[in-house]
Design a protein around this motif. Structure first.
Motif, PDB file in Angstrom:
ATOM      1  N   ARG A  94     -14.314   3.284  -6.722  1.00  0.00           N
ATOM      2  CA  ARG A  94     -13.721   4.589  -6.437  1.00  0.00           C
ATOM      3  C   ARG A  94     -12.291   4.426  -5.940  1.00  0.00           C
ATOM      4  O   ARG A  94     -11.380   5.146  -6.380  1.00  0.00           O
ATOM      5  CB  ARG A  94     -14.581   5.322  -5.390  1.00  0.00           C
ATOM      6  CG  ARG A  94     -14.029   6.670  -4.961  1.00  0.00           C
ATOM      7  CD  ARG A  94     -14.859   7.260  -3.834  1.00  0.00           C
ATOM      8  NE  ARG A  94     -14.949   6.372  -2.685  1.00  0.00           N
ATOM      9  CZ  ARG A  94     -13.992   6.230  -1.783  1.00  0.00           C
ATOM     10  NH1 ARG A  94     -12.853   6.912  -1.905  1.00  0.00           N
ATOM     11  NH2 ARG A  94     -14.154   5.416  -0.760  1.00  0.00           N
ATOM     12  N   ARG A  95     -12.058   3.474  -5.048  1.00  0.00           N
ATOM     13  CA  ARG A  95     -10.712   3.241  -4.535  1.00  0.00           C
ATOM     14  C   ARG A  95      -9.767   2.757  -5.639  1.00  0.00           C
ATOM     15  O   ARG A  95      -8.565   3.020  -5.606  1.00  0.00           O
ATOM     16  CB  ARG A  95     -10.743   2.202  -3.414  1.00  0.00           C
ATOM     17  CG  ARG A  95     -11.568   2.582  -2.201  1.00  0.00           C
ATOM     18  CD  ARG A  95     -11.326   1.565  -1.105  1.00  0.00           C
ATOM     19  NE  ARG A  95     -12.390   1.534  -0.124  1.00  0.00           N
ATOM     20  CZ  ARG A  95     -12.392   0.771   0.958  1.00  0.00           C
ATOM     21  NH1 ARG A  95     -11.360  -0.039   1.179  1.00  0.00           N
ATOM     22  NH2 ARG A  95     -13.395   0.790   1.789  1.00  0.00           N
ATOM     23  N   MET A  96     -10.304   2.041  -6.621  1.00  0.00           N
ATOM     24  CA  MET A  96      -9.507   1.541  -7.738  1.00  0.00           C
ATOM     25  C   MET A  96      -9.177   2.643  -8.742  1.00  0.00           C
ATOM     26  O   MET A  96      -8.395   2.433  -9.670  1.00  0.00           O
ATOM     27  CB  MET A  96     -10.262   0.417  -8.451  1.00  0.00           C
ATOM     28  CG  MET A  96     -10.487  -0.830  -7.603  1.00  0.00           C
ATOM     29  SD  MET A  96     -11.850  -1.884  -8.230  1.00  0.00           S
ATOM     30  CE  MET A  96     -11.127  -2.507  -9.741  1.00  0.00           C
ATOM     31  N   GLY A  97      -9.772   3.816  -8.565  1.00  0.00           N
ATOM     32  CA  GLY A  97      -9.557   4.912  -9.500  1.00  0.00           C
ATOM     33  C   GLY A  97     -10.378   4.780 -10.767  1.00  0.00           C
ATOM     34  O   GLY A  97     -10.015   5.337 -11.814  1.00  0.00           O
ATOM     35  N   LEU A 115      -4.143   2.990 -12.260  1.00  0.00           N
ATOM     36  CA  LEU A 115      -3.428   1.893 -11.610  1.00  0.00           C
ATOM     37  C   LEU A 115      -3.349   0.693 -12.544  1.00  0.00           C
ATOM     38  O   LEU A 115      -4.265   0.448 -13.337  1.00  0.00           O
ATOM     39  CB  LEU A 115      -4.147   1.478 -10.323  1.00  0.00           C
ATOM     40  CG  LEU A 115      -4.210   2.516  -9.197  1.00  0.00           C
ATOM     41  CD1 LEU A 115      -5.053   1.980  -8.054  1.00  0.00           C
ATOM     42  CD2 LEU A 115      -2.814   2.881  -8.718  1.00  0.00           C
ATOM     43  N   PRO A 116      -2.273  -0.099 -12.475  1.00  0.00           N
ATOM     44  CA  PRO A 116      -2.200  -1.324 -13.266  1.00  0.00           C
ATOM     45  C   PRO A 116      -3.224  -2.346 -12.774  1.00  0.00           C
ATOM     46  O   PRO A 116      -3.732  -2.267 -11.648  1.00  0.00           O
ATOM     47  CB  PRO A 116      -0.771  -1.821 -13.041  1.00  0.00           C
ATOM     48  CG  PRO A 116      -0.346  -1.191 -11.755  1.00  0.00           C
ATOM     49  CD  PRO A 116      -1.043   0.130 -11.673  1.00  0.00           C
ATOM     50  N   TYR A 117      -3.509  -3.319 -13.636  1.00  0.00           N
ATOM     51  CA  TYR A 117      -4.549  -4.302 -13.338  1.00  0.00           C
ATOM     52  C   TYR A 117      -4.322  -4.980 -11.990  1.00  0.00           C
ATOM     53  O   TYR A 117      -5.255  -5.107 -11.179  1.00  0.00           O
ATOM     54  CB  TYR A 117      -4.588  -5.350 -14.445  1.00  0.00           C
ATOM     55  CG  TYR A 117      -5.594  -6.456 -14.224  1.00  0.00           C
ATOM     56  CD1 TYR A 117      -6.846  -6.412 -14.828  1.00  0.00           C
ATOM     57  CD2 TYR A 117      -5.292  -7.560 -13.411  1.00  0.00           C
ATOM     58  CE1 TYR A 117      -7.773  -7.430 -14.630  1.00  0.00           C
ATOM     59  CE2 TYR A 117      -6.216  -8.570 -13.200  1.00  0.00           C
ATOM     60  CZ  TYR A 117      -7.448  -8.507 -13.811  1.00  0.00           C
ATOM     61  OH  TYR A 117      -8.369  -9.509 -13.602  1.00  0.00           O
ATOM     62  N   ASP A 166       4.078  -9.961 -14.066  1.00  0.00           N
ATOM     63  CA  ASP A 166       4.720  -9.188 -15.117  1.00  0.00           C
ATOM     64  C   ASP A 166       3.754  -8.757 -16.204  1.00  0.00           C
ATOM     65  O   ASP A 166       4.112  -8.037 -17.115  1.00  0.00           O
ATOM     66  CB  ASP A 166       5.837 -10.017 -15.775  1.00  0.00           C
ATOM     67  CG  ASP A 166       6.913 -10.383 -14.775  1.00  0.00           C
ATOM     68  OD1 ASP A 166       7.130  -9.588 -13.846  1.00  0.00           O
ATOM     69  OD2 ASP A 166       7.510 -11.465 -14.922  1.00  0.00           O
ATOM     70  N   MET A 167       2.500  -9.215 -16.109  1.00  0.00           N
ATOM     71  CA  MET A 167       1.537  -8.975 -17.165  1.00  0.00           C
ATOM     72  C   MET A 167       0.380  -8.171 -16.606  1.00  0.00           C
ATOM     73  O   MET A 167      -0.396  -8.686 -15.821  1.00  0.00           O
ATOM     74  CB  MET A 167       1.015 -10.316 -17.726  1.00  0.00           C
ATOM     75  CG  MET A 167       2.111 -11.274 -18.123  1.00  0.00           C
ATOM     76  SD  MET A 167       3.044 -10.702 -19.554  1.00  0.00           S
ATOM     77  CE  MET A 167       4.258 -12.004 -19.707  1.00  0.00           C
ATOM     78  N   ASP A 168       0.251  -6.928 -17.011  1.00  0.00           N
ATOM     79  CA  ASP A 168      -0.850  -6.123 -16.502  1.00  0.00           C
ATOM     80  C   ASP A 168      -1.881  -5.811 -17.574  1.00  0.00           C
ATOM     81  O   ASP A 168      -2.997  -6.258 -17.511  1.00  0.00           O
ATOM     82  CB  ASP A 168      -0.318  -4.831 -15.879  1.00  0.00           C
ATOM     83  CG  ASP A 168       0.350  -5.094 -14.540  1.00  0.00           C
ATOM     84  OD1 ASP A 168      -0.237  -5.819 -13.745  1.00  0.00           O
ATOM     85  OD2 ASP A 168       1.456  -4.587 -14.316  1.00  0.00           O
ATOM     86  N   GLU A 169      -1.513  -5.075 -18.591  1.00  0.00           N
ATOM     87  CA  GLU A 169      -2.464  -4.671 -19.597  1.00  0.00           C
ATOM     88  C   GLU A 169      -2.183  -5.323 -20.944  1.00  0.00           C
ATOM     89  O   GLU A 169      -2.810  -4.986 -21.937  1.00  0.00           O
ATOM     90  CB  GLU A 169      -2.442  -3.135 -19.752  1.00  0.00           C
ATOM     91  CG  GLU A 169      -2.581  -2.361 -18.449  1.00  0.00           C
ATOM     92  CD  GLU A 169      -3.889  -2.654 -17.712  1.00  0.00           C
ATOM     93  OE1 GLU A 169      -4.844  -3.146 -18.341  1.00  0.00           O
ATOM     94  OE2 GLU A 169      -3.954  -2.376 -16.517  1.00  0.00           O
ATOM     95  N   LEU A 190      -6.908  -5.047  -8.825  1.00  0.00           N
ATOM     96  CA  LEU A 190      -7.437  -6.281  -8.253  1.00  0.00           C
ATOM     97  C   LEU A 190      -7.172  -6.339  -6.751  1.00  0.00           C
ATOM     98  O   LEU A 190      -8.049  -6.724  -5.970  1.00  0.00           O
ATOM     99  CB  LEU A 190      -6.810  -7.488  -8.952  1.00  0.00           C
ATOM    100  CG  LEU A 190      -7.161  -8.866  -8.372  1.00  0.00           C
ATOM    101  CD1 LEU A 190      -8.649  -9.150  -8.482  1.00  0.00           C
ATOM    102  CD2 LEU A 190      -6.342  -9.959  -9.080  1.00  0.00           C
ATOM    103  N   ARG A 191      -5.968  -5.962  -6.344  1.00  0.00           N
ATOM    104  CA  ARG A 191      -5.641  -5.973  -4.913  1.00  0.00           C
ATOM    105  C   ARG A 191      -6.565  -5.047  -4.139  1.00  0.00           C
ATOM    106  O   ARG A 191      -7.079  -5.411  -3.069  1.00  0.00           O
ATOM    107  CB  ARG A 191      -4.188  -5.560  -4.693  1.00  0.00           C
ATOM    108  CG  ARG A 191      -3.746  -5.639  -3.227  1.00  0.00           C
ATOM    109  CD  ARG A 191      -2.453  -4.901  -2.984  1.00  0.00           C
ATOM    110  NE  ARG A 191      -2.594  -3.465  -3.228  1.00  0.00           N
ATOM    111  CZ  ARG A 191      -3.186  -2.637  -2.384  1.00  0.00           C
ATOM    112  NH1 ARG A 191      -3.715  -3.081  -1.248  1.00  0.00           N
ATOM    113  NH2 ARG A 191      -3.258  -1.352  -2.668  1.00  0.00           N
TER     114      ARG A 191
END
Length: 295
Positions: A273-276, A187-189, A222-225, A193-194
């Motif tokens: 775990r939920r965040m992968g 998942l993206p950052y 627009d900025m993740d990684e 976080l969400r």
């Protein structure tokens, strides 16, 4: 001129500040210096605690006394380096005339000092990183510097790193600090976080930093990684303080009241775990042993 009332309007002080009153005569006699009136007002209104999870005034009352011992050790600690590299040390140190006298510290190990030239109420602030030996001078006293930094009017390269000031103050409360290192996830950052905040809801924002967005003037969404990120928030019903970041490695930092260790561990392991993500390690602040509940 910025006053304590300006700071109070920006950052409401606690209703019952911790260790806000004491014998200033004793403090000033021990230092052999009068101290600025705005600093005395700062201590009296806010007590012991921290601004924006980052700046902690050196409190002279209660236990421990943070102001006098640091002042007394300063010349002994820093004098030998100055003697060896005088070109890198443009200031003298307390108790030398006009020397730097620390009045606050940061979570990065920086110091905020008075330049003790002239009358105390005319002292100005020097931000100083003793590890890198670089400084920045500011034509404000302690209260003016805090107000300016919290409103974004004052910037200092000394703080460096991902620091985005947000105007709040936390009165002192004993907390346990733990770092939870995570593997990367698919998942993206922003989505990670969400998920983390949903797992700990309800939460409240406490400031953020996005290196890529700051450099490009872009939107955080627009900025993740692309750059180092750091997001501070509170789990309000739990009275936990958290930071999720990639600025210093992919990790969650949590500060919680003693006794919440097992609950905090279970909550963050489930959130990871939920965040992968996989939990790679857990450690106490400053490399100490893991606290109870994290075995």
């Amino acid at each position: 001129m910025t006053t304590i009332d300006d700071l109070v309007r920006l950052v409401p002080p606690p209703i019952e500040p911790v260790d806000a009153a004491g014998d200033w005569g004793r403090v000033e006699a021990a230092l052999e210096r009068e101290l600025p009136a705005d600093f005395k007002a700062l201590v009296g209104r806010y007590g012991r605690g921290q601004f924006a999870d980052f700046i902690s005034p050196l409190h002279p009352f209660g236990t421990p006394d943070l102001l006098i011992p640091m002042a007394r050790r300063l010349l002994e600690q820093e004098g030998p380096f100055r003697d060896a590299y005088p070109e890198r040390c443009p200031y003298s140190f307390y108790p030398e005339p006009g020397g730097l006298l620390p009045w606050a510290g940061t979570d990065n190990g920086d110091r905020l000092c008075w330049l003790t030239a002239g009358e105390p109420d005319s002292w100005t602030v020097v931000a100083w990183n003793p590890r890198g030996w670089y400084h920045s001078a500011h034509e404000q006293g302690a209260v003016g510097f805090l107000h300016g930094w919290l409103t974004g009017r004052i910037h200092t390269p000394v703080f460096g790193g991902p620091v985005e000031p947000t105007p709040w103050f936390d009165p002192f409360r004993e907390r346990v600090h733990v770092y939870v290192r995570l593997s990367e996830g698919e998942l993206p950052y922003a989505e990670r976080l969400r998920v983390l905040r949903d797992a700990l809801a309800p939460t409240a924002d406490r400031g953020s930093f996005n290196e890529a967005a700051e450099e490009d003037g872009g939107d955080d969404d627009d900025m993740d990684e692309d750059g180092a990120r750091q997001d501070h928030f509170a789990a309000t019903d739990l009275d936990w303080r958290l930071t999720y970041e990639t600025a210093y490695g992919h990790q969650i930092r949590i500060a919680y009241p003693p006794g919440d260790g097992r609950r905090a561990r279970d909550a963050l392991f489930d959130a990871a775990r939920r965040m992968g993500c996989e939990v790679l390690s857990t450690s106490a602040d400053r490399g100490g042993p893991r606290p109870d509940g994290w075995e």
